[in-house]
Design a protein around this motif. Structure first.
Motif, PDB file in Angstrom:
ATOM      1  N   ALA A 101       0.818  -1.219   0.000  1.00 15.58           N
ATOM      2  CA  ALA A 101       0.000   0.000   0.000  1.00 15.58           C
ATOM      3  C   ALA A 101       0.852   1.269   0.000  1.00 15.58           C
ATOM      4  CB  ALA A 101      -0.936   0.006   1.206  1.00 15.58           C
ATOM      5  N   ASP A 102       2.134   1.149   0.373  1.00 14.29           N
ATOM      6  CA  ASP A 102       3.009   2.324   0.423  1.00 14.29           C
ATOM      7  C   ASP A 102       3.735   2.579  -0.893  1.00 14.29           C
ATOM      8  OD1 ASP A 102       2.350   2.760   3.068  1.00 14.29           O
ATOM      9  OD2 ASP A 102       4.018   1.546   3.837  1.00 14.29           O
ATOM     10  N   CYS A 103       3.579   1.668  -1.850  1.00 11.01           N
ATOM     11  CA  CYS A 103       4.240   1.834  -3.148  1.00 11.01           C
ATOM     12  C   CYS A 103       3.461   2.805  -4.027  1.00 11.01           C
ATOM     13  CB  CYS A 103       4.364   0.489  -3.859  1.00 11.01           C
ATOM     14  SG  CYS A 103       5.426  -0.693  -3.002  1.00 11.01           S
ATOM     15  N   THR A 104       4.137   3.340  -5.033  1.00  7.45           N
ATOM     16  CA  THR A 104       3.510   4.278  -5.966  1.00  7.45           C
ATOM     17  C   THR A 104       3.676   3.773  -7.393  1.00  7.45           C
ATOM     18  OG1 THR A 104       4.124   6.103  -4.492  1.00  7.45           O
ATOM     19  CG2 THR A 104       3.454   6.673  -6.724  1.00  7.45           C
ATOM     20  N   PRO A 105       2.568   3.574  -8.133  1.00  7.38           N
ATOM     21  CA  PRO A 105       1.180   3.779  -7.714  1.00  7.38           C
ATOM     22  C   PRO A 105       0.687   2.693  -6.757  1.00  7.38           C
ATOM     23  CG  PRO A 105       1.245   2.852  -9.921  1.00  7.38           C
ATOM     24  CD  PRO A 105       2.670   3.142  -9.546  1.00  7.38           C
ATOM     25  N   ASP A 106      -0.439   2.985  -6.100  1.00  7.58           N
ATOM     26  CA  ASP A 106      -1.037   2.065  -5.140  1.00  7.58           C
ATOM     27  C   ASP A 106      -1.770   0.961  -5.909  1.00  7.58           C
ATOM     28  OD1 ASP A 106      -2.547   0.719  -3.255  1.00  7.58           O
ATOM     29  OD2 ASP A 106      -3.088   2.513  -2.129  1.00  7.58           O
ATOM     30  N   VAL A 107      -1.154  -0.213  -5.962  1.00  6.30           N
ATOM     31  CA  VAL A 107      -1.702  -1.319  -6.750  1.00  6.30           C
ATOM     32  C   VAL A 107      -3.044  -1.784  -6.197  1.00  6.30           C
ATOM     33  CG1 VAL A 107      -1.292  -3.672  -7.543  1.00  6.30           C
ATOM     34  CG2 VAL A 107       0.599  -2.063  -7.444  1.00  6.30           C
ATOM     35  N   VAL A 108      -3.199  -1.786  -4.885  1.00  4.30           N
ATOM     36  CA  VAL A 108      -4.453  -2.233  -4.280  1.00  4.30           C
ATOM     37  C   VAL A 108      -5.601  -1.337  -4.724  1.00  4.30           C
ATOM     38  CG1 VAL A 108      -5.669  -2.660  -2.117  1.00  4.30           C
ATOM     39  CG2 VAL A 108      -3.244  -3.235  -2.316  1.00  4.30           C
ATOM     40  N   GLN A 109      -5.360  -0.035  -4.731  1.00  2.46           N
ATOM     41  CA  GLN A 109      -6.391   0.905  -5.163  1.00  2.46           C
ATOM     42  C   GLN A 109      -6.702   0.743  -6.661  1.00  2.46           C
ATOM     43  OE1 GLN A 109      -5.414   4.967  -4.316  1.00  2.46           O
ATOM     44  NE2 GLN A 109      -7.426   5.754  -4.868  1.00  2.46           N
ATOM     45  N   LEU A 110      -5.681   0.404  -7.433  1.00  2.00           N
ATOM     46  CA  LEU A 110      -5.862   0.257  -8.881  1.00  2.00           C
ATOM     47  C   LEU A 110      -6.390  -1.115  -9.290  1.00  2.00           C
ATOM     48  CD1 LEU A 110      -2.617   1.889 -10.361  1.00  2.00           C
ATOM     49  CD2 LEU A 110      -4.911   2.879 -10.247  1.00  2.00           C
ATOM     50  N   LEU A 111      -6.503  -2.036  -8.359  1.00  2.00           N
ATOM     51  CA  LEU A 111      -6.798  -3.421  -8.681  1.00  2.00           C
ATOM     52  C   LEU A 111      -8.011  -3.608  -9.600  1.00  2.00           C
ATOM     53  CD1 LEU A 111      -6.024  -6.373  -8.277  1.00  2.00           C
ATOM     54  CD2 LEU A 111      -7.413  -6.389  -6.192  1.00  2.00           C
ATOM     55  N   PRO A 112      -9.172  -3.002  -9.328  1.00  2.00           N
ATOM     56  CA  PRO A 112     -10.313  -3.213 -10.232  1.00  2.00           C
ATOM     57  C   PRO A 112     -10.009  -2.796 -11.670  1.00  2.00           C
ATOM     58  CG  PRO A 112     -11.029  -2.204  -8.177  1.00  2.00           C
ATOM     59  CD  PRO A 112      -9.535  -2.153  -8.173  1.00  2.00           C
ATOM     60  N   LYS A 113      -9.316  -1.687 -11.834  1.00  2.00           N
ATOM     61  CA  LYS A 113      -9.004  -1.203 -13.178  1.00  2.00           C
ATOM     62  C   LYS A 113      -7.990  -2.108 -13.862  1.00  2.00           C
ATOM     63  CE  LYS A 113     -10.494   2.172 -14.460  1.00  2.00           C
ATOM     64  NZ  LYS A 113     -11.745   2.460 -15.220  1.00  2.00           N
ATOM     65  N   LEU A 114      -7.006  -2.598 -13.120  1.00  2.00           N
ATOM     66  CA  LEU A 114      -6.012  -3.504 -13.697  1.00  2.00           C
ATOM     67  C   LEU A 114      -6.670  -4.777 -14.213  1.00  2.00           C
ATOM     68  CD1 LEU A 114      -3.180  -3.219 -10.995  1.00  2.00           C
ATOM     69  CD2 LEU A 114      -3.114  -2.283 -13.316  1.00  2.00           C
ATOM     70  N   LEU A 115      -7.596  -5.312 -13.449  1.00  2.00           N
ATOM     71  CA  LEU A 115      -8.280  -6.542 -13.852  1.00  2.00           C
ATOM     72  C   LEU A 115      -9.203  -6.299 -15.039  1.00  2.00           C
ATOM     73  CD1 LEU A 115      -9.124  -7.875 -10.286  1.00  2.00           C
ATOM     74  CD2 LEU A 115      -7.283  -8.650 -11.787  1.00  2.00           C
ATOM     75  N   GLU A 116      -9.792  -5.123 -15.078  1.00  2.00           N
ATOM     76  CA  GLU A 116     -10.690  -4.770 -16.185  1.00  2.00           C
ATOM     77  C   GLU A 116      -9.917  -4.594 -17.491  1.00  2.00           C
ATOM     78  OE1 GLU A 116     -13.066  -0.780 -17.669  1.00  2.00           O
ATOM     79  OE2 GLU A 116     -12.732  -1.076 -15.512  1.00  2.00           O
ATOM     80  N   LYS A 117      -8.696  -4.068 -17.384  1.00  2.00           N
ATOM     81  CA  LYS A 117      -7.935  -3.680 -18.576  1.00  2.00           C
ATOM     82  C   LYS A 117      -6.923  -4.737 -19.038  1.00  2.00           C
ATOM     83  CE  LYS A 117      -9.364   0.709 -18.985  1.00  2.00           C
ATOM     84  NZ  LYS A 117      -9.798   1.383 -20.221  1.00  2.00           N
ATOM     85  N   SER A 118      -6.849  -5.886 -18.392  1.00  2.00           N
ATOM     86  CA  SER A 118      -5.863  -6.888 -18.810  1.00  2.00           C
ATOM     87  C   SER A 118      -6.397  -8.297 -18.634  1.00  2.00           C
ATOM     88  CB  SER A 118      -4.573  -6.740 -18.003  1.00  2.00           C
ATOM     89  OG  SER A 118      -4.756  -7.210 -16.670  1.00  2.00           O
ATOM     90  N   ARG A 119      -5.852  -9.201 -19.433  1.00  2.00           N
ATOM     91  CA  ARG A 119      -6.139 -10.618 -19.223  1.00  2.00           C
ATOM     92  C   ARG A 119      -5.281 -11.166 -18.086  1.00  2.00           C
ATOM     93  NH1 ARG A 119      -9.391 -12.554 -23.180  1.00  2.00           N
ATOM     94  NH2 ARG A 119      -8.782 -14.732 -22.882  1.00  2.00           N
ATOM     95  N   PHE A 120      -4.107 -10.589 -17.922  1.00  2.00           N
ATOM     96  CA  PHE A 120      -3.311 -10.856 -16.736  1.00  2.00           C
ATOM     97  C   PHE A 120      -2.380  -9.669 -16.487  1.00  2.00           C
ATOM     98  CE2 PHE A 120      -0.659 -12.533 -20.126  1.00  2.00           C
ATOM     99  CZ  PHE A 120       0.643 -12.249 -19.746  1.00  2.00           C
ATOM    100  N   THR A 121      -2.049  -9.452 -15.227  1.00  2.00           N
ATOM    101  CA  THR A 121      -1.160  -8.371 -14.813  1.00  2.00           C
ATOM    102  C   THR A 121       0.029  -8.964 -14.076  1.00  2.00           C
ATOM    103  OG1 THR A 121      -2.922  -6.712 -14.632  1.00  2.00           O
ATOM    104  CG2 THR A 121      -0.928  -6.333 -13.329  1.00  2.00           C
ATOM    105  N   MET A 122       1.222  -8.483 -14.426  1.00  2.00           N
ATOM    106  CA  MET A 122       2.425  -8.922 -13.731  1.00  2.00           C
ATOM    107  C   MET A 122       2.936  -7.769 -12.880  1.00  2.00           C
ATOM    108  SD  MET A 122       6.111 -10.335 -15.219  1.00  2.00           S
ATOM    109  CE  MET A 122       5.309 -11.315 -16.478  1.00  2.00           C
TER     110      MET A 122
END
Length: 401
Positions: free
Chosen positions: A177-198
């Motif tokens: 949660a302290d990293c930038t960007p905040d992956v947890v906050q972006l999670l819904p968008k990442l899943l919506e925009k990719s078949r998989f995220t690394m």
């Protein structure tokens, strides 16, 4: 002498000495030249293919130190290719946190089209210059903020993120949660925009908590070591593929393919009983590689390879027979001794120097070396540990493989 000529002629010299001689070269852009020489010297170690490519421009020192090495970048390419095949889709990828572009230059090779996104104009300019020199003609460079760009990007086969792991004061962060960007906050968008995220994360991060934070979307955890040092933590997220979580412990040594790979499903094995050491028996002692140490999968390791832990906290394992494919180092135990002075004196006869490691032991390596009066080095390995019964023992060994 031009700046380019200076870089070519002096790139193997000590940059501190070159900086002191700046007045001798009035026509040379010395700050730029020193950046390039230092960058090339780091690349020669981490990125030999890049160092061998004429014309590549290197970024400031911090970006060079933080970028991936060739073995870890190649590992990510292999992983991207496997997942692209798994989702039956290898058309496009976007690296949202491009940096110097090392990971991008490798992973983009798995896709028909690739987009590099980076908010630093300087890095974008460098990468745009370097990519054609590296033979990458399927790439687009975009100077933009990752979060803003993610909102506009078309759905991709793969999204790649390497969140910044330093706060505004330059201190390292290890919480997701302290990293930038905040992956947890972006999670819904990442899943919506990719078949998989690394995701590429700090090896210091607690991967168990990261998996929990990402709410059941993590399909694979990859803990990658190079030359005995844990370098990267990779998470693969997907809602397209439903599967049981698997953890991959890869030790790359200095090659791009794993020299050892241990794969397991967390919680799949019951605890294995501690071994009862007997001084009269010849045994083998096994030391797991750095990735396994990070994963903490000691029960699964013991069950998979038929080895027994010295104790729950020793992280050393014993067997009566050699284990040829053990993911780590193996040693032949020649003698076992307690810390009794008489026993020690007898056990250490003829040993003037040894490599010492302490595991779950009350003394540090320096303290133990001083007490044993043994120099560092040689082909003897002494493992100081504590048994399940609380007995302090030294396992005097020689490397098996």
């Amino acid at each position: 002498m031009t700046t380019a000529e200076f870089i070519r002629e002096y790139r193997e010299r000590d940059i501190r000495q070159l900086a002191l001689q700046a007045n001798r070269f009035p026509d040379v852009d010395m700050p730029y030249a020193l950046d390039q020489i230092q960058g090339w010297q780091i690349a020669r170690r981490k990125l030999p293919k890049w160092a061998a490519c004429d014309g590549v421009i290197f970024p400031p020192h911090l970006s060079m130190e933080q970028c991936s090495s060739e073995p870890t970048a190649q590992y990510k390419l292999n992983l991207a290719m496997e997942w692209a095949e798994r989702v039956d889709h290898a058309s496009s990828m976007t690296d949202l946190t491009g940096g110097f572009g090392v990971d991008f230059s490798f992973t983009s090779c798995a896709f028909a089209a690739a987009t590099y996104v980076e908010r630093s104009e300087q890095l974008c300019s460098i990468v745009e210059h370097n990519l054609p020199l590296l033979g990458l003609n399927n790439a687009t460079v975009v100077c933009a903020d990752a979060v803003e760009y993610l909102s506009t990007v078309e759905p991709q086969t793969m999204l790649f993120l390497d969140p910044a792991r330093r706060d505004e004061h330059g201190a390292k962060t290890v919480m997701l949660a302290d990293c930038t960007p905040d992956v947890v906050q972006l999670l819904p968008k990442l899943l919506e925009k990719s078949r998989f995220t690394m995701l590429k994360l700090s090896p210091m991060l607690d991967w168990h908590k990261a998996v929990d934070d990402l709410q059941g979307t993590v399909r694979e955890v990859h803990i990658v070591s190079v030359g005995g040092e844990c370098k990267e933590l990779l998470l693969v997220l997907s809602t397209v593929v439903e599967s049981e979580l698997k953890v991959y412990c890869a030790d790359l040594s200095t090659a791009s393919a794993p020299s050892s790979l241990f794969v397991y499903t967390p919680g799949s094995s019951a605890p294995v009983a501690n071994s009862k050491l007997k001084t009269q028996n010849s045994k083998f002692v096994h030391e797991p590689n750095a990735s396994i140490m990070k994963a903490g999968c000691f029960d699964e390791l013991a069950a998979a390879y038929g080895v027994s832990p010295v104790s729950r906290n020793s992280h050393l394992f014993l067997s009566d027979e050699p284990v040829e494919d053990f993911p780590g180092r193996s040693f032949v135990v020649e003698r076992v001794t307690t810390m009794n002075k008489g026993e020690l004196r007898k056990a250490l006869v003829g040993i003037e120097k040894a490599n010492i490691a302490t595991r779950n032991f009350p003394l540090t390596v320096a303290e133990l070396r001083k007490r044993l009066k043994i120099k560092d080095g040689g082909d003897v390995y002494i493992f100081a540990t504590t048994t399940a019964e609380g007995e302090h023992l030294l396992l005097i060994s020689r490397k098996y493989r």
